[in-house]
Motif scaffolding. Structure first.
Motif, PDB file in Angstrom:
ATOM      1  N   ALA A 194      35.788   0.033 -11.884  1.00 19.88           N
ATOM      2  CA  ALA A 194      34.728  -0.974 -11.901  1.00 19.88           C
ATOM      3  C   ALA A 194      33.541  -0.571 -11.023  1.00 19.88           C
ATOM      4  CB  ALA A 194      35.288  -2.319 -11.441  1.00 19.88           C
ATOM      5  N   ARG A 197      30.339   1.172 -12.753  1.00 20.20           N
ATOM      6  CA  ARG A 197      29.410   0.458 -13.631  1.00 20.20           C
ATOM      7  C   ARG A 197      28.017   0.372 -13.013  1.00 20.20           C
ATOM      8  NH1 ARG A 197      30.074  -2.014 -18.063  1.00 20.20           N
ATOM      9  NH2 ARG A 197      32.344  -1.873 -17.855  1.00 20.20           N
ATOM     10  N   GLY A 198      27.019   0.810 -13.804  1.00 19.65           N
ATOM     11  CA  GLY A 198      25.623   0.733 -13.392  1.00 19.65           C
ATOM     12  C   GLY A 198      25.172   1.813 -12.434  1.00 19.65           C
ATOM     13  N   ARG A 222      30.866   7.440 -18.864  1.00 19.03           N
ATOM     14  CA  ARG A 222      30.099   6.516 -19.704  1.00 19.03           C
ATOM     15  C   ARG A 222      30.967   5.333 -20.123  1.00 19.03           C
ATOM     16  NH1 ARG A 222      24.899   7.325 -19.620  1.00 19.03           N
ATOM     17  NH2 ARG A 222      25.042   9.425 -20.437  1.00 19.03           N
ATOM     18  N   GLU A 223      32.214   5.612 -20.464  1.00 18.51           N
ATOM     19  CA  GLU A 223      33.124   4.536 -20.864  1.00 18.51           C
ATOM     20  C   GLU A 223      33.400   3.576 -19.712  1.00 18.51           C
ATOM     21  OE1 GLU A 223      36.486   6.644 -22.374  1.00 18.51           O
ATOM     22  OE2 GLU A 223      35.521   7.101 -24.303  1.00 18.51           O
ATOM     23  N   GLY A 225      31.071   2.747 -17.662  1.00 13.13           N
ATOM     24  CA  GLY A 225      29.840   1.999 -17.444  1.00 13.13           C
ATOM     25  C   GLY A 225      28.779   2.683 -16.619  1.00 13.13           C
ATOM     26  N   ALA A 227      25.467   4.350 -15.550  1.00 10.85           N
ATOM     27  CA  ALA A 227      24.143   4.126 -16.135  1.00 10.85           C
ATOM     28  C   ALA A 227      23.410   5.420 -16.451  1.00 10.85           C
ATOM     29  CB  ALA A 227      23.296   3.290 -15.181  1.00 10.85           C
TER      30      ALA A 227
END
Length: 240
Positions: A194, A197-198, A222-223, A225, A227
């Motif tokens: 987590a 992500r970003g 990428r999977e 998340g 950026a």
């Protein structure tokens, strides 16, 4: 535990080697760094490269035809030099002849490459391409991790990107087989996925040939998340 033990040993060996007097590995000037300023200027001239795969392109061209036809998983890719004399020999000594003393010289080469410093400054994390447990045990250190530590310091994270399984050595394989070889080879550490992500991620490796390894790593990121994903490599071969 094994990774931490081997990494600690390689850091101590590398630090000791860096303090010893040496001669330039190319012109044999004495005393000098692993590659003296004159040889670095002669053999590491910047050249126009595709911004997505670092393949050499004509001046004024930003992306090669292959990347325009089929965009890779990487948002950007930077290479310090072409895979040729004297860098191919240096990387072989670094990787296959267990000489971690090359890490500092090659990292200096990377940091001198146009656009690498801005990419590192903008990155949230810098990840080395991981080795399989078997190959790490055989080699004694992960060459990508040593490079990443030298160029990124505290941003380097060697435990986030995981290699799930050992794969056949990539050297000598055609592109199609390299791609099959690396399917589902990488993943993000499940308890930390987590956090990706970003984020802007830089992935570091020593050599890029077809880009299969770096694009497989990029797919896992990428999977999760990520950026933006940039690859930084010491040398780029002429193959694509």
């Amino acid at each position: 535990m094994l990774y931490k033990m081997l990494a600690g040993t390689s850091r101590r060996i590398g630090a000791l080697v860096d303090r010893l007097p040496s001669q330039c590995a190319v012109c044999h000037a004495w005393p000098a760094r692993r590659v003296c300023d004159g040889c670095a200027a002669r053999f590491a001239q910047p050249r126009a490269r595709c911004t997505r795969c670092a393949l050499a392109v004509p001046e004024g061209v930003s992306e090669c035809g292959a990347c325009l036809r089929e965009p890779p998983g990487l948002d950007a890719c930077f290479a310090a030099v072409d895979y040729g004399y004297p860098w191919a020999c240096a990387i072989a000594e670094f990787k296959f002849r267990s000489d971690p003393g090359w890490a500092k010289a090659l990292a200096t080469l990377l940091r001198s490459t146009p656009w690498v410093e801005p990419a590192l400054d903008a990155a949230d994390r810098v990840l080395p391409v991981p080795l399989s447990r078997e190959r790490l045990h055989q080699r004694g250190f992960n060459q990508a991790a040593l490079l990443a530590r030298h160029i990124a310091g505290p941003k380097m994270d060697a435990t986030l990107l995981l290699r799930l399984r050992a794969t056949e050595a990539q050297s000598g394989l055609p592109r199609s087989q390299r791609l099959r070889n690396l399917q589902s080879a990488f993943a993000i550490e499940p308890h930390r996925a987590a956090s990706v992500r970003g984020q802007r991620i830089v992935v570091v490796d020593d050599v890029m040939t077809t880009g299969a390894t770096l694009n497989a790593a990029a797919q896992a990121l990428r999977e999760a998340g990520a950026a933006h994903i940039t690859a930084i490599v010491v040398a780029r071969t002429e193959l694509n």
